[in-house]
Design a protein around this motif. Structure first.
Motif, PDB file in Angstrom:
ATOM      1  N   ARG A 156      -8.986  89.063  16.027  1.00 57.76           N
ATOM      2  CA  ARG A 156     -10.358  89.819  16.079  1.00 57.76           C
ATOM      3  C   ARG A 156     -11.076  89.335  14.779  1.00 57.76           C
ATOM      4  O   ARG A 156     -10.660  88.888  13.811  1.00 57.76           O
ATOM      5  N   LYS A 157     -12.665  89.365  14.960  1.00 52.66           N
ATOM      6  CA  LYS A 157     -13.374  88.906  14.046  1.00 52.66           C
ATOM      7  C   LYS A 157     -14.160  90.079  13.576  1.00 52.66           C
ATOM      8  O   LYS A 157     -14.866  90.897  14.468  1.00 52.66           O
ATOM      9  N   TRP A 158     -14.467  90.330  12.332  1.00 56.13           N
ATOM     10  CA  TRP A 158     -15.090  91.701  11.676  1.00 56.13           C
ATOM     11  C   TRP A 158     -16.194  91.270  10.975  1.00 56.13           C
ATOM     12  O   TRP A 158     -16.275  90.205  10.123  1.00 56.13           O
ATOM     13  N   GLN A 159     -17.195  92.059  10.815  1.00 54.17           N
ATOM     14  CA  GLN A 159     -18.282  92.116   9.631  1.00 54.17           C
ATOM     15  C   GLN A 159     -17.550  92.864   8.540  1.00 54.17           C
ATOM     16  O   GLN A 159     -16.947  93.997   8.688  1.00 54.17           O
ATOM     17  N   SER A 160     -17.441  91.920   7.408  1.00 58.83           N
ATOM     18  CA  SER A 160     -16.729  92.434   6.217  1.00 58.83           C
ATOM     19  C   SER A 160     -17.767  93.801   5.667  1.00 58.83           C
ATOM     20  O   SER A 160     -16.978  94.399   4.892  1.00 58.83           O
ATOM     21  N   ILE A 161     -18.755  93.722   5.758  1.00 53.76           N
ATOM     22  CA  ILE A 161     -19.586  94.714   4.948  1.00 53.76           C
ATOM     23  C   ILE A 161     -19.548  96.178   5.486  1.00 53.76           C
ATOM     24  O   ILE A 161     -19.529  97.078   4.889  1.00 53.76           O
ATOM     25  N   ASP A 162     -19.232  96.122   7.076  1.00 49.73           N
ATOM     26  CA  ASP A 162     -19.325  97.581   7.732  1.00 49.73           C
ATOM     27  C   ASP A 162     -18.100  97.663   8.378  1.00 49.73           C
ATOM     28  O   ASP A 162     -18.063  98.902   9.264  1.00 49.73           O
ATOM     29  N   GLY A 163     -17.547  96.551   8.942  1.00 50.20           N
ATOM     30  CA  GLY A 163     -16.081  96.665   9.841  1.00 50.20           C
ATOM     31  C   GLY A 163     -16.663  96.515  11.061  1.00 50.20           C
ATOM     32  O   GLY A 163     -15.613  96.877  12.039  1.00 50.20           O
ATOM     33  N   LYS A 164     -17.686  96.087  11.365  1.00 52.29           N
ATOM     34  CA  LYS A 164     -17.981  96.093  12.861  1.00 52.29           C
ATOM     35  C   LYS A 164     -17.328  95.020  13.551  1.00 52.29           C
ATOM     36  O   LYS A 164     -17.121  93.730  13.027  1.00 52.29           O
ATOM     37  N   GLU A 165     -16.802  95.324  14.680  1.00 56.98           N
ATOM     38  CA  GLU A 165     -15.987  94.227  15.518  1.00 56.98           C
ATOM     39  C   GLU A 165     -16.644  93.439  16.339  1.00 56.98           C
ATOM     40  O   GLU A 165     -17.698  93.738  16.890  1.00 56.98           O
ATOM     41  N   LEU A 166     -16.633  92.138  16.090  1.00 56.27           N
ATOM     42  CA  LEU A 166     -17.711  91.100  16.890  1.00 56.27           C
ATOM     43  C   LEU A 166     -17.127  90.373  17.763  1.00 56.27           C
ATOM     44  O   LEU A 166     -17.679  90.098  18.848  1.00 56.27           O
ATOM     45  N   VAL A 167     -15.887  89.942  17.894  1.00 61.52           N
ATOM     46  CA  VAL A 167     -15.127  89.154  18.708  1.00 61.52           C
ATOM     47  C   VAL A 167     -13.597  89.710  18.864  1.00 61.52           C
ATOM     48  O   VAL A 167     -13.007  89.967  17.941  1.00 61.52           O
ATOM     49  N   VAL A 168     -13.033  89.483  20.273  1.00 65.28           N
ATOM     50  CA  VAL A 168     -11.803  89.707  20.480  1.00 65.28           C
ATOM     51  C   VAL A 168     -11.245  88.486  21.183  1.00 65.28           C
ATOM     52  O   VAL A 168     -11.822  88.109  22.025  1.00 65.28           O
ATOM     53  N   LEU A 169     -10.220  87.624  20.591  1.00 70.89           N
ATOM     54  CA  LEU A 169      -9.516  86.645  21.298  1.00 70.89           C
ATOM     55  C   LEU A 169      -8.180  86.836  21.883  1.00 70.89           C
ATOM     56  O   LEU A 169      -7.447  87.613  21.078  1.00 70.89           O
TER      57      LEU A 169
END
Length: 292
Positions: free
Chosen positions: A213-226
């Protein structure tokens, strides 16, 4: 050895020599020599074709479960089953000073800060401890992470924070002072591996839920799931241009992901890219590492 799963990369070289499981791999030197740390209590150095370099480095602390290379490639720190850290001189293959004491359980993960001024260690005792590599002393109180077992700790490229993960499936981001900044939730099983984007804006994670998974480090928002692996994802690593991510899994496969399409790649990277090395989940044979 069983057949590799469809979609897995083909090894360039298989290196044998350790007598127990290999828990950590790293590259050192201009020739990208491979360092391997094993449950057999040794650290070994190899050239690309599998030939050993010098004699094994023997630890007196039992199995070596983790290892990290200093950014200037001159020193290696290792973590042992005895809960102690040891500093090694790469050129001489010798221990520098006495073991560093503090953890009460095996050390599972290590990382150097980008400025080389501190080392972070994570342990089965649930804590992260930070050390001055020049003295071997802790520079701050231990952090009680809440992970139970800490599987990975990684400084951001800017060195102003670090991330950790473990048995509880939560990723935590900490300030350099040890203050909890954010908890990132979304995985359904333990989290084994982390890496940061160069700008520190994103965190990638590999989990026992078989996803990356890819996350925004600033707020923890999930961006991508592989999705594609069929067992625990044990290791993840970004390519230098950050266009691809490489993953290794207990399903015995290494896979390359195109981060522009978020799909599995054809397994080819540009020739200018360095090779990637991953630890023992790629093989069921104890003491074997695979060079891709």
């Amino acid at each position: 050895m069983p057949d590799r799963p469809a979609g897995s990369l083909t090894p360039e070289c298989t290196i044998e020599g350790h007598s127990e499981c290999i828990w950590s791999l790293a590259c050192v030197g201009t020739g990208c020599n491979i360092m391997s740390a094993s449950e057999d209590g040794s650290i070994r150095q190899w050239i690309r074709d599998g030939e050993p370099v010098g004699e094994p480095w023997r630890s007196d602390g039992g199995g070596v479960g983790s290892m990290a290379v200093c950014p200037d490639k001159t020193m290696i720190v290792s973590g042992g089953a005895d809960g102690r850290l040891r500093l090694w001189n790469v050129k001489g293959g010798s221990v520098v000073g006495d073991p560093w004491e503090g953890h009460s359980a095996p050390v599972r993960c290590l990382d150097w800060s980008p400025d080389t001024r501190e080392i972070a260690s994570g342990s089965d005792d649930g804590t992260i401890r930070r050390w001055n590599p020049n003295t071997g002393r802790q520079i701050a109180p231990p952090i009680e992470t809440g992970h139970r077992w800490v599987y990975a700790v990684k400084y951001s490229p800017q060195g102003d924070k670090f991330a950790s993960c473990g048995e509880d499936s939560v990723i935590r981001v900490w300030s350099k002072d040890g203050e909890l900044l954010i908890e990132i939730k979304g995985h359904d099983d333990l989290v084994n591996s982390l890496c940061w984007s160069k700008d520190g804006a994103y965190i990638f994670s590999g989990s026992g839920d078989m996803t990356i998974r890819k996350w925004q480090s600033i707020d923890g928002k999930e961006l991508v799931v592989l999705r594609g692996h069929t067992s625990y994802v044990e290791s993840v690593c970004l390519s230098p241009d950050e266009c691809h991510l490489v993953s290794a899994s207990e399903d015995r496969s290494v896979r390359i992901w195109d981060l522009q399409t978020n799909q599995q790649s054809d397994g080819k990277l540009k020739a200018s890219h360095p090779s990637f090395a991953f630890a023992p989940q790629l093989t069921s044979l104890p003491g074997t590492c695979v060079f891709i």
